[in-house]
Design a protein around this motif. Structure first.
Motif, short mmCIF file in Angstrom:
data_model
loop_
_atom_site.label_atom_id
_atom_site.label_comp_id
_atom_site.label_asym_id
_atom_site.label_seq_id
_atom_site.Cartn_x
_atom_site.Cartn_y
_atom_site.Cartn_z
N VAL A 296 6.72 2.42 -1.73
CA VAL A 296 6.53 1.67 -0.49
C VAL A 296 6.06 2.64 0.60
O VAL A 296 6.71 3.65 0.87
CB VAL A 296 7.84 0.98 -0.06
N LEU A 297 4.91 2.34 1.20
CA LEU A 297 4.33 3.22 2.21
C LEU A 297 4.63 2.71 3.62
O LEU A 297 4.81 1.51 3.83
CB LEU A 297 2.81 3.30 2.01
N PRO A 298 4.64 3.61 4.60
CA PRO A 298 4.85 3.20 6.00
C PRO A 298 3.58 2.59 6.59
O PRO A 298 2.59 2.39 5.88
CB PRO A 298 5.21 4.52 6.69
N ASP A 299 3.61 2.31 7.89
CA ASP A 299 2.44 1.76 8.58
C ASP A 299 1.18 2.51 8.19
O ASP A 299 1.19 3.74 8.02
CB ASP A 299 2.62 1.88 10.10
N ARG A 300 0.08 1.78 8.09
CA ARG A 300 -1.20 2.36 7.66
C ARG A 300 -1.56 3.59 8.49
O ARG A 300 -2.11 4.57 7.95
CB ARG A 300 -2.28 1.29 7.79
N SER A 301 -1.27 3.58 9.79
CA SER A 301 -1.64 4.71 10.66
C SER A 301 -0.93 6.00 10.26
O SER A 301 -1.40 7.10 10.60
CB SER A 301 -1.32 4.38 12.12
N ALA A 302 0.18 5.89 9.53
CA ALA A 302 0.93 7.08 9.11
C ALA A 302 0.40 7.68 7.81
O ALA A 302 0.73 8.81 7.45
CB ALA A 302 2.42 6.75 8.96
N VAL A 303 -0.42 6.91 7.09
CA VAL A 303 -0.93 7.36 5.79
C VAL A 303 -2.25 8.10 6.03
O VAL A 303 -3.34 7.56 5.86
CB VAL A 303 -1.11 6.19 4.81
N THR A 304 -2.13 9.35 6.45
CA THR A 304 -3.30 10.16 6.80
C THR A 304 -3.76 10.97 5.60
O THR A 304 -3.11 10.99 4.55
CB THR A 304 -2.96 11.10 7.96
N LEU A 460 1.39 -5.61 3.31
CA LEU A 460 2.20 -6.77 3.69
C LEU A 460 2.91 -7.36 2.47
O LEU A 460 4.09 -7.70 2.52
CB LEU A 460 1.32 -7.82 4.38
N TRP A 461 2.18 -7.48 1.37
CA TRP A 461 2.77 -7.98 0.13
C TRP A 461 3.92 -7.09 -0.31
O TRP A 461 5.01 -7.57 -0.67
CB TRP A 461 1.69 -8.02 -0.97
N GLN A 462 3.70 -5.79 -0.31
CA GLN A 462 4.68 -4.81 -0.76
C GLN A 462 5.95 -4.85 0.12
O GLN A 462 7.07 -4.84 -0.39
CB GLN A 462 4.05 -3.43 -0.73
N TRP A 463 5.75 -4.90 1.42
CA TRP A 463 6.90 -4.91 2.32
C TRP A 463 7.74 -6.17 2.12
O TRP A 463 8.96 -6.12 2.15
CB TRP A 463 6.42 -4.81 3.78
N CYS A 464 7.07 -7.31 1.93
CA CYS A 464 7.79 -8.56 1.68
C CYS A 464 8.50 -8.52 0.32
O CYS A 464 9.65 -8.93 0.20
CB CYS A 464 6.81 -9.72 1.71
#
Length: 539
Positions: A296-304, A460-464
């Motif tokens: 599970v990854l955090p917000d897209r902006s954090a995936v640098t 979104l799918w993953q977080w849900c």
């Protein structure tokens, strides 16, 4: 050898054929497409089935690793890819974009070294878009692409050599439903490749370059082997020397990252290197491991690009390419100039500069930009730090990347409601444009394409699916996701022109973000909405 008429028995075109299209959809060209389909479609379908089998294994928790059966290829230093082809020795700045006529002219007039003309992620595959794209490239190669739109004239520059043209065909998973052979839709890959190659290969060679391609979305070296077989047949068919075609493979799936050596090996004489397809790569990581809570990854902006799994992917790609004597291309700068806010624009352009500095220092031989205004920034960085045409001599022998490094998801970052809303806006914005036949959409001064929409959808799918908690303490579940989706849809639709397709986009998006159904690709999910298959037209 069978006659053209005999080969075309069983071929049907289910889209309109304008007078302009007739110069592309000739009997000779359609016979070539039919040959490609009959020769390779069964293999393509088998490879797609292998993807499904692989996904089932990943869903059970089996993690990918370097293949034991191809260890001898990885450990053999003797073999190399092809030396750079004419026009591909120096590729420091590549501009990418769809194949509409205005984009083709503007891209070829940009201060870049190559132009990737895209039939894939930045194009919505309506019949008109695909056929007009072929017409536009046919005309551009022959320098007959000038046109007038209103009072404005679009003309190719004549004061310098134009950038080398590279075409990106659609991925193996996509069909072209408007063109059937023996009652079966042709592969979008073979349709795009076949028409472009058949009409332009010899003309490109005559003009000093060649038929060059970007190859997207591959998941294994066997899929690269299929492309190599296609290349060999195509060259033999028109009497062209094998090795004239060159293909640059986008490493944009996590499974392909474990087979980089093997992918170059399969394409050897046709290889022009690998590219870091960063957004699709992030999408693939989420997609492939979507059932696994450890990914599970955090917000897209954090995936640098500096987080462990992305940094490892980049370093391994550069080392692999340079060991084999082929280019290692960097990723996309998707920023668009912010004309009404100098401070914000300066910050955005500085981000581009830092991104390109990281790439050139890592050893990349070139990079991508989405907008002509970014070309000068990227060129300034690469010219300063790469005075040679490329960095193939930079072997990166200091790099040692393991399977665990490629799968290391440790990174800072949170999941926030703001991140959820951003993903909803990007997904809805892109899908709404796509449903109107537009394949790349500017959102918040970034040029979003299918890859970034896929990241948004999959996160979104993953977080849900895993019921994560936001930084604000809210559990992400179906009700919460759908409430936010409705809010964002209503807001976007209210601000958009009448007749927009936000609510239609939301209907499709709703089923894709709640941790239940998961379409293989958004583009496949939406394809029928922009497909109008009519009765077969006479060839």
């Amino acid at each position: 050898m069978a006659s053209i008429e005999a080969v075309n028995e069983g071929v049907a075109i289910h889209g309109s054929i304008s007078k302009q299209a007739q110069k592309i959809l000739t009997p000779e060209a359609t016979a070539f497409l039919a040959l490609l389909h009959r020769s390779f479609n069964a293999t393509r379908k088998n490879l797609l089935q292998r993807r499904a089998i692989r996904q089932a294994e990943l869903d059970k928790g089996v993690l990918p690793d370097f293949l034991p059966e191809t260890k001898h290829i990885r450990e053999n230093d003797a073999w190399k890819g092809a030396p750079p082809a004419p026009g591909l020795v120096d590729r420091r700045i590549e501009i990418t974009g769809p194949t509409d006529r205005k984009m083709v002219v503007n891209a070829l007039n940009s201060n870049v070294w190559t132009y990737m003309a895209d039939f894939e992620d930045s194009s919505a595959p309506t019949w008109e878009n695909m056929i007009n794209g072929q017409i536009n490239l046919y005309d551009a190669i022959r320098k007959q692409v000038d046109f007038k739109q209103g009072e404005k004239e679009y003309k190719l520059r004549t004061d310098r050599v134009l950038p080398t043209l590279i075409a990106r065909a659609r991925g193996w998973h996509l069909d072209e439903k408007h063109f059937t052979v023996d009652g079966e839709p042709i592969s979008g890959s073979l349709f795009d490749f076949g028409l472009y190659f058949f009409h332009n290969a010899q003309e490109l060679v005559n003009r000093g370059t060649g038929p060059y391609f970007y190859l997207p979305k591959m998941e294994s070296h066997l899929e690269a082997r299929l492309w190599n077989d296609v290349f060999n047949l195509a060259q033999d068919y028109i009497g062209m020397r094998r090795g004239t075609i060159r293909g640059t493979v986008l490493i944009e799936t996590i499974t392909a990252a474990f087979e980089m050596d093997e992918i170059i090996y399969e394409l050897r004489d046709h290889s022009s290197g690998l590219n870091c397809g960063r957004w699709d790569y992030i999408f693939s990581v989420i997609k492939k491991f979507r059932q696994n809570p450890n990914f599970v990854l955090p917000d897209r902006s954090a995936v640098t690009m500096t987080v462990p799994f992305m940094d490892s992917y980049v370093r391994l790609l550069i080392k692999t390419c340079h060991r084999r004597g082929v280019h290692a291309m960097g990723g996309m700068a998707a920023q668009i100039p912010i004309k009404d806010n100098k401070e914000a624009n300066d910050a955005a352009m500085n981000n581009v500069r830092q991104d390109k500095l990281r790439e050139v220092r890592a050893g990349h031989d070139g990079t991508w930009v989405a907008h002509p205004a970014l070309a000068s920034i990227a060129a300034e960085v690469f010219n300063k730090h790469m005075p040679t045409p490329n960095q193939l001599f930079n072997r990166r022998e200091d790099v040692h990347v393991t399977a665990n490094d490629l799968l290391n998801m440790n990174m800072p970052g949170k999941i926030t409601e703001e991140g959820i809303r951003k993903n909803l806006n990007i997904g809805l914005g892109y899908m709404e444009g796509w449903l109107r036949g537009i394949g790349c959409v500017p959102i918040n001064y970034l040029m979003e394409d299918a890859a970034t929409a896929e990241v948004s959808r999959s996160q979104l799918w993953q977080w849900c699916r895993h019921g994560v908690k936001t930084a604000e303490g809210k559990t992400v579940d179906k009700a919460y996701a759908q409430r936010l989706l409705k809010e964002q849809t209503d807001e976007l639709a209210s601000k958009a022109p009448k007749g927009n397709k936000y609510h239609l986009a939301a209907q499709y998006f709703s089923g894709q973000i709640v941790g239940e159904d998961y379409a293989d690709f958004l583009t496949s999910l939406l394809y029928n909405e922009i497909t109008s298959v009519g009765p077969a037209a006479k060839l």
